[in-house]
Design an enzyme around this catalytic site. Structure first.
Site, PDB file in Angstrom:
ATOM      1  N   LYS A 163      19.123  -8.659  -7.917  1.00  0.00           N
ATOM      2  CA  LYS A 163      18.938  -7.160  -8.060  1.00  0.00           C
ATOM      3  C   LYS A 163      20.109  -6.431  -8.213  1.00  0.00           C
ATOM      4  O   LYS A 163      21.145  -6.933  -7.651  1.00  0.00           O
ATOM      5  CB  LYS A 163      18.079  -6.838  -7.171  1.00  0.00           C
ATOM      6  CG  LYS A 163      16.561  -7.422  -7.280  1.00  0.00           C
ATOM      7  CD  LYS A 163      15.782  -7.031  -8.506  1.00  0.00           C
ATOM      8  CE  LYS A 163      14.488  -7.645  -8.468  1.00  0.00           C
ATOM      9  NZ  LYS A 163      13.873  -7.183  -9.817  1.00  0.00           N
ATOM     10  N   ASP A 188      19.279  -7.982 -12.554  1.00  0.00           N
ATOM     11  CA  ASP A 188      17.838  -7.293 -13.003  1.00  0.00           C
ATOM     12  C   ASP A 188      18.231  -5.958 -12.784  1.00  0.00           C
ATOM     13  O   ASP A 188      18.392  -5.706 -11.409  1.00  0.00           O
ATOM     14  CB  ASP A 188      16.800  -7.964 -12.505  1.00  0.00           C
ATOM     15  CG  ASP A 188      15.578  -7.411 -12.859  1.00  0.00           C
ATOM     16  OD1 ASP A 188      15.598  -6.133 -13.604  1.00  0.00           O
ATOM     17  OD2 ASP A 188      14.320  -7.665 -12.452  1.00  0.00           O
ATOM     18  N   GLU A 213      19.096  -7.681 -17.348  1.00  0.00           N
ATOM     19  CA  GLU A 213      17.600  -7.482 -17.547  1.00  0.00           C
ATOM     20  C   GLU A 213      17.278  -5.943 -17.240  1.00  0.00           C
ATOM     21  O   GLU A 213      17.736  -5.339 -16.251  1.00  0.00           O
ATOM     22  CB  GLU A 213      17.173  -8.543 -16.349  1.00  0.00           C
ATOM     23  CG  GLU A 213      15.414  -8.460 -16.421  1.00  0.00           C
ATOM     24  CD  GLU A 213      14.620  -9.423 -15.494  1.00  0.00           C
ATOM     25  OE1 GLU A 213      15.466 -10.137 -14.984  1.00  0.00           O
ATOM     26  OE2 GLU A 213      13.370  -8.975 -15.279  1.00  0.00           O
ATOM     27  N   ASP A 238      12.284  -6.645 -19.915  1.00  0.00           N
ATOM     28  CA  ASP A 238      11.073  -6.902 -19.022  1.00  0.00           C
ATOM     29  C   ASP A 238      10.278  -5.741 -19.104  1.00  0.00           C
ATOM     30  O   ASP A 238       9.024  -5.746 -19.761  1.00  0.00           O
ATOM     31  CB  ASP A 238      11.715  -6.942 -17.502  1.00  0.00           C
ATOM     32  CG  ASP A 238      10.441  -7.249 -16.448  1.00  0.00           C
ATOM     33  OD1 ASP A 238       9.460  -7.203 -16.681  1.00  0.00           O
ATOM     34  OD2 ASP A 238      11.178  -7.564 -15.304  1.00  0.00           O
ATOM     35  N   LYS A 262       5.884 -11.419 -18.205  1.00  0.00           N
ATOM     36  CA  LYS A 262       4.929 -11.426 -17.235  1.00  0.00           C
ATOM     37  C   LYS A 262       3.339 -11.021 -17.792  1.00  0.00           C
ATOM     38  O   LYS A 262       3.003  -9.854 -18.358  1.00  0.00           O
ATOM     39  CB  LYS A 262       5.139 -10.035 -16.338  1.00  0.00           C
ATOM     40  CG  LYS A 262       6.564 -10.556 -15.441  1.00  0.00           C
ATOM     41  CD  LYS A 262       6.922  -9.385 -14.661  1.00  0.00           C
ATOM     42  CE  LYS A 262       8.086  -9.631 -14.021  1.00  0.00           C
ATOM     43  NZ  LYS A 262       8.947  -8.486 -13.758  1.00  0.00           N
TER      44      LYS A 262
HETATM   45 MG    MG Z   1      12.705  -7.756 -13.926  1.00  0.00          MG
END
Ligand code: MG
Length: 369
Positions: A163, A188, A213, A238, A262
């Site tokens: 992250k 991300d 990301e 994403d 996702k």
């Molecule tokens: Mg993500």
């Protein structure tokens, strides 16, 4: 098959420690579970939009209401023979992808159980073992992060995701690259930046990241395309990809080199398969992301990740990484270094533990034909 009943739960799942991202810190995850029946058969779905609308415009409480008052009544009593038909019925309502996903997943699991076949085979999966990666949120210190990455590398993880947010950014990446010159890793950003930060992202090119990301706004394509032109490192979208239509536009605009799929974010397995196929045709590789679902939702993600255009270790985690006791059983577990096996049983291979479900339920509703 005719849909006879739809039960819906909103459930809370306490985390072992807070999950820290650019959106903030969460100490529990809220999820929506759906049990759909047809005759003697049943199937389970799960969507995990979290407790607040921080990741997307939805949250668990709104998803519960939308399923209960609008989506489930659309499906009840209908004879539904495909995921596409289900999506078309739900398509009268805009957005609400997590809510739609809980029902779409339940339909696919019900159909797999009805056909006595593993879900991954019904989806067209081509392998029974998939690669998974290690993910790390924002930590107390870079030293702690380096130690934790060292443990992941030693246990054989094929890639690491970190992250990234203001204050935990370029210096952190530089330290990781210096300590691990050959590590496959990416960051991300969870939409924390704007095009004004392009120069900062250009600095990251020197660290040979696998991808960056979702650097920009959660629903943006155009600015991502502008940023991608200025970078050698591929962007992975994403949050921005909420439908096959958004994926097609992202590809046309050259906004990304990767897409994180996702099922929950795009409205279910049906649109996830469509995105998989159109990315495959366009030469854009994908990987499967997760929302810290219980093992039930995790097993749906696992089934999806067996398709051939998922080409980067997926975000699928052993239950013990985030939960003291996973809501669903069996728990998610590694089958080898950086790998998970897909169960060869009818359906997705997991369902809620009845005792956990009862003690962790916040809201419940049932609709019957
Ligand atoms: Mg993500």
């Amino acid at each position: 098959m005719k849909i006879d009943s739809i039960e819906t739960w909103r459930v809370q799942m306490p985390l072992i420690y807070p999950f820290r991202t650019a959106y903030g810190n969460d100490d529990r995850i809220e999820t929506i579970l759906v049990r759909m029946t047809s005759g003697d058969h049943y199937g389970w779905g799960e969507a995990t939009p979290w407790q607040s609308p921080g990741y997307s415009p939805e949250c668990a409480a709104t998803a519960f209401i939308v399923v209960r008052d609008f989506l489930a009544p659309r499906l009840l009593g209908q004879d539904i023979t495909s995921g596409r038909q289900l999506q078309d019925l739900l398509g009268v309502y805009k957005g609400n992808f997590f809510a739609k996903s809980s029902l779409d997943l339940a339909w696919w699991e019900l159909e797999a159980r009805r056909q006595q076949t593993p879900l991954y085979r019904l989806l067209g999966g081509t392998r029974q073992t998939v690669d998974v990666g290690a993910d790390f949120g924002i930590m107390e210190s870079v030293d702690l992060l380096l130690k934790t990455i060292g443990e992941a590398v030693a246990s054989g993880f094929k890639r690491v995701k970190l992250k990234f947010r203001p204050g935990w950014d370029v210096d952190m990446v530089a330290a990781v690259r210096q300590a691990f010159p050959d590590l496959v890793f990416h960051i991300d950003c969870n939409s924390a930046y704007t095009l004004a930060d392009a120069a900062m992202f250009q600095k990251l090119d020197q660290f040979n990241l696998a991808m960056i990301e979702q650097p920009l706004m959660f629903d943006d394509l155009i600015d991502h395309a502008a940023l991608q032109k200025q970078l050698r490192t591929p962007i992975c979208l994403d949050e921005s990809i909420t439908s096959p239509s958004k994926a097609r536009k992202a590809i046309q605009a050259k906004a990304c080199g990767w897409i994180n799929v996702k099922a929950a974010r795009v409205g279910g397995l049906t649109p996830a398969l469509e995105i998989h196929d159109l990315c495959q045709e366009a030469g854009i590789p994908c990987w499967v992301g997760g929302m810290l679902e219980s093992s039930l939702g995790g097993h749906h993600c696992l089934a999806l990740s067996t398709l051939p255009n998922f080409k980067y270790p997926n975000d699928l985690f052993p239950s013990e990484r985030f939960y003291r006791r996973d809501l669903s059983i069996p728990h998610m577990a590694l089958s080898g270094p950086s790998q998970m096996n897909v169960p060869d049983v009818p359906g997705c291979g997991a369902e809620p533990d009845p005792a956990c479900l009862e003690s962790q339920t916040l809201e419940y509703t049932v609709l019957k034909r």
